[in-house]
Enzyme design. Structure first.
Site, PDB file in Angstrom:
ATOM      1  N   TYR A 157       0.854  -1.207   0.000  1.00  0.00           N
ATOM      2  CA  TYR A 157       0.000   0.000   0.000  1.00  0.00           C
ATOM      3  C   TYR A 157       0.885   1.251   0.000  1.00  0.00           C
ATOM      4  O   TYR A 157       0.659   2.187  -0.774  1.00  0.00           O
ATOM      5  CB  TYR A 157      -0.889  -0.043   1.243  1.00  0.00           C
ATOM      6  CG  TYR A 157      -1.714   1.192   1.504  1.00  0.00           C
ATOM      7  CD1 TYR A 157      -2.890   1.435   0.801  1.00  0.00           C
ATOM      8  CD2 TYR A 157      -1.328   2.116   2.493  1.00  0.00           C
ATOM      9  CE1 TYR A 157      -3.661   2.569   1.064  1.00  0.00           C
ATOM     10  CE2 TYR A 157      -2.096   3.240   2.756  1.00  0.00           C
ATOM     11  CZ  TYR A 157      -3.267   3.464   2.044  1.00  0.00           C
ATOM     12  OH  TYR A 157      -4.026   4.580   2.305  1.00  0.00           O
ATOM     13  N   LYS A 161       1.005   4.518  -2.611  1.00  0.00           N
ATOM     14  CA  LYS A 161       0.753   5.893  -2.174  1.00  0.00           C
ATOM     15  C   LYS A 161       1.975   6.786  -2.436  1.00  0.00           C
ATOM     16  O   LYS A 161       1.830   7.975  -2.720  1.00  0.00           O
ATOM     17  CB  LYS A 161       0.364   5.916  -0.693  1.00  0.00           C
ATOM     18  CG  LYS A 161      -1.046   5.392  -0.440  1.00  0.00           C
ATOM     19  CD  LYS A 161      -2.099   6.262  -1.123  1.00  0.00           C
ATOM     20  CE  LYS A 161      -3.516   5.902  -0.734  1.00  0.00           C
ATOM     21  NZ  LYS A 161      -4.540   6.716  -1.421  1.00  0.00           N
TER      22      LYS A 161
HETATM   23  N1  LIG Z   1      -8.553   5.457   6.535  1.00  0.00           N
HETATM   24  C1  LIG Z   1      -7.270   5.714   6.679  1.00  0.00           C
HETATM   25  O1  LIG Z   1      -6.655   5.415   7.729  1.00  0.00           O
HETATM   26  C2  LIG Z   1      -6.498   6.411   5.589  1.00  0.00           C
HETATM   27  C3  LIG Z   1      -5.218   6.891   5.900  1.00  0.00           C
HETATM   28  C4  LIG Z   1      -4.464   7.524   4.916  1.00  0.00           C
HETATM   29  C5  LIG Z   1      -4.984   7.686   3.658  1.00  0.00           C
HETATM   30  N2  LIG Z   1      -6.234   7.188   3.369  1.00  0.00           N
HETATM   31  C6  LIG Z   1      -6.715   7.346   1.992  1.00  0.00           C
HETATM   32  O2  LIG Z   1      -7.841   8.198   1.997  1.00  0.00           O
HETATM   33  C7  LIG Z   1      -8.710   7.824   0.916  1.00  0.00           C
HETATM   34  C8  LIG Z   1     -10.104   7.606   1.474  1.00  0.00           C
HETATM   35  O3  LIG Z   1     -10.079   6.514   2.404  1.00  0.00           O
HETATM   36  P1  LIG Z   1     -11.278   6.205   3.418  1.00  0.00           P
HETATM   37  O4  LIG Z   1     -10.680   6.011   4.737  1.00  0.00           O
HETATM   38  O5  LIG Z   1     -12.352   7.191   3.226  1.00  0.00           O
HETATM   39  O6  LIG Z   1     -11.699   4.766   2.898  1.00  0.00           O
HETATM   40  P2  LIG Z   1     -13.108   4.122   2.520  1.00  0.00           P
HETATM   41  O7  LIG Z   1     -14.220   4.727   3.287  1.00  0.00           O
HETATM   42  O8  LIG Z   1     -12.869   2.645   2.594  1.00  0.00           O
HETATM   43  O9  LIG Z   1     -13.279   4.550   1.006  1.00  0.00           O
HETATM   44  C9  LIG Z   1     -12.540   3.953  -0.025  1.00  0.00           C
HETATM   45  C10 LIG Z   1     -13.191   4.363  -1.332  1.00  0.00           C
HETATM   46  O10 LIG Z   1     -12.458   3.774  -2.415  1.00  0.00           O
HETATM   47  C11 LIG Z   1     -13.414   3.238  -3.322  1.00  0.00           C
HETATM   48  N3  LIG Z   1     -12.875   2.189  -4.166  1.00  0.00           N
HETATM   49  C12 LIG Z   1     -12.107   1.127  -3.823  1.00  0.00           C
HETATM   50  N4  LIG Z   1     -11.856   0.388  -4.920  1.00  0.00           N
HETATM   51  C13 LIG Z   1     -12.487   1.009  -5.963  1.00  0.00           C
HETATM   52  C14 LIG Z   1     -12.627   0.726  -7.344  1.00  0.00           C
HETATM   53  N5  LIG Z   1     -12.058  -0.353  -7.920  1.00  0.00           N
HETATM   54  N6  LIG Z   1     -13.336   1.594  -8.105  1.00  0.00           N
HETATM   55  C15 LIG Z   1     -13.928   2.680  -7.574  1.00  0.00           C
HETATM   56  N7  LIG Z   1     -13.853   2.990  -6.272  1.00  0.00           N
HETATM   57  C16 LIG Z   1     -13.141   2.158  -5.479  1.00  0.00           C
HETATM   58  C17 LIG Z   1     -14.525   2.685  -2.404  1.00  0.00           C
HETATM   59  O11 LIG Z   1     -15.681   2.448  -3.165  1.00  0.00           O
HETATM   60  P3  LIG Z   1     -16.660   1.180  -2.869  1.00  0.00           P
HETATM   61  O12 LIG Z   1     -17.661   1.648  -1.849  1.00  0.00           O
HETATM   62  O13 LIG Z   1     -17.274   0.902  -4.215  1.00  0.00           O
HETATM   63  O14 LIG Z   1     -15.809   0.051  -2.368  1.00  0.00           O
HETATM   64  C18 LIG Z   1     -14.641   3.888  -1.449  1.00  0.00           C
HETATM   65  O15 LIG Z   1     -15.394   4.906  -2.067  1.00  0.00           O
HETATM   66  C19 LIG Z   1      -8.093   6.564   0.276  1.00  0.00           C
HETATM   67  O16 LIG Z   1      -7.333   6.935  -0.839  1.00  0.00           O
HETATM   68  C20 LIG Z   1      -7.176   6.056   1.368  1.00  0.00           C
HETATM   69  O17 LIG Z   1      -6.108   5.288   0.828  1.00  0.00           O
HETATM   70  C21 LIG Z   1      -7.007   6.587   4.304  1.00  0.00           C
END
Ligand SMILES: NC(=O)c1ccc[n+]([C@@H]2O[C@H](COP(=O)([O-])OP(=O)(O)OC[C@H]3O[C@@H](n4cnc5c(N)ncnc54)[C@H](OP(=O)(O)O)[C@@H]3O)[C@@H](O)[C@H]2O)c1
Length: 251
Positions: A157, A161
């Site tokens: 991952y 990133k």
């Molecule tokens: N949570 C953390 O600790 C964290 C930390 C650092 C960075 N981030 C980053 O912040 C961003 C948002 O994360 P979050 O925490 O809000 O996660 P989340 O609620 O799990 O959201 C992930 C999103 O990615 C979408 N997704 C995954 N695979 C996909 C695909 N093949 N096509 C289209 N959409 C897809 C999911 O859609 P579906 O509903 O269709 O699955 C969902 O909308 C991400 O880029 C993540 O890497 C998160």
């Protein structure tokens, strides 16, 4: 147009069900309803997100988007700009996955790379084209502290990133002359569906707290932010810790 107080009128959320993305849209819509484009895979979660924003008075358009279908991305972005300017675009889709499976199973590793890196680059190119043409806008890319230094515990991952972070950092420079601000956001551990069931890391935070950082970054045209902000200093130390010591750290 984003007004003099930094309030947009329209937002595109790529990753239409992302908890961090939706918290950001809601924070942006707190003063007045917005025109919102949710780009995502059809699901009950996407329907619920549409209903949630509609209930707040937002005019919501849904565009089908699968990060793995790179050949469709130009049309997805075109559809989002078809009904007027997009003031803020949030690149919020992503997959965390299981690191042990990812580094031992090529198809899992490739899916992470396709969603987190290739798709982020692909939509970034299309967003760059449309935002340059309109001559204004804020493009926000959700990177991660995981990309700042690869850790044994989630290096697949982290590597994706690191790549997307570098791309959007470059795009920041490329789009500046066109009047477009690109903001790279590096959250730490955020309590969302993505991290459900995992042991929270130090300085863990919430989608709402990340959203507040992002809204401030849009209003003040910041190009790089950490969430929470203290991670900037933690990471600047961790980045330089010698490897024999770094591998002993519980990170
Ligand atoms: N949570 C953390 O600790 C964290 C930390 C650092 C960075 N981030 C980053 O912040 C961003 C948002 O994360 P979050 O925490 O809000 O996660 P989340 O609620 O799990 O959201 C992930 C999103 O990615 C979408 N997704 C995954 N695979 C996909 C695909 N093949 N096509 C289209 N959409 C897809 C999911 O859609 P579906 O509903 O269709 O699955 C969902 O909308 C991400 O880029 C993540 O890497 C998160």
């Amino acid at each position: 147009m984003i007004d003099a107080l930094g309030n947009p009128q329209s937002v595109l959320l790529l990753g239409g069900t992302s908890e961090i993305g939706l918290a950001t849209v809601e924070a942006l819509a707190s003063d007045r309803p917005l025109r919102v484009v949710l780009a995502g895979r059809p699901s009950e979660r996407l329907d619920a997100a549409t209903a949630r924003l509609t209930a707040r008075g937002c005019a919501v358009q849904v565009v089908e988007f699968d990060a793995r279908a790179v050949e469709t991305h130009a049309d997805v972005v075109k559809a989002a700009f078809a009904h007027g300017d997009v003031d803020v675009a949030l690149v919020a889709f992503g997959l965390l996955g299981d690191n042990e499976q990812a580094w031992t199973d090529a198809s899992t590793a490739v899916e992470l790379a396709q969603v987190n890196y290739t798709a982020a680059v692909s939509v970034g190119v299309a967003l760059g084209e449309h935002m340059s043409a309109q001559g204004h806008g804020a493009l926000v890319a959700f990177s991660s502290v995981a990309g700042e230094r690869a850790r044994r515990s989630n290096f697949v991952y982290g590597s994706t990133k690191a790549g997307m972070d570098a791309f959007y950092t470059g795009l920041t420079e490329a789009l500046r002359p066109a009047g477009v601000t690109v903001t790279v956001v590096r959250p730490g551990f955020v309590h969302t569906r993505m991290t459900e069931g995992l042991k929270a890391a130090p300085l863990s935070t919430t989608p709402e707290a990340v959203a507040a950082v992002v809204v401030d970054a849009i209003r003040t045209r910041k190009e790089l932010v950490w969430a929470p902000g203290a991670l900037r200093y933690v990471m600047s130390v961790l980045r330089h810790v010698p490897r024999p010591l770094f591998r002993r750290l519980p990170v």
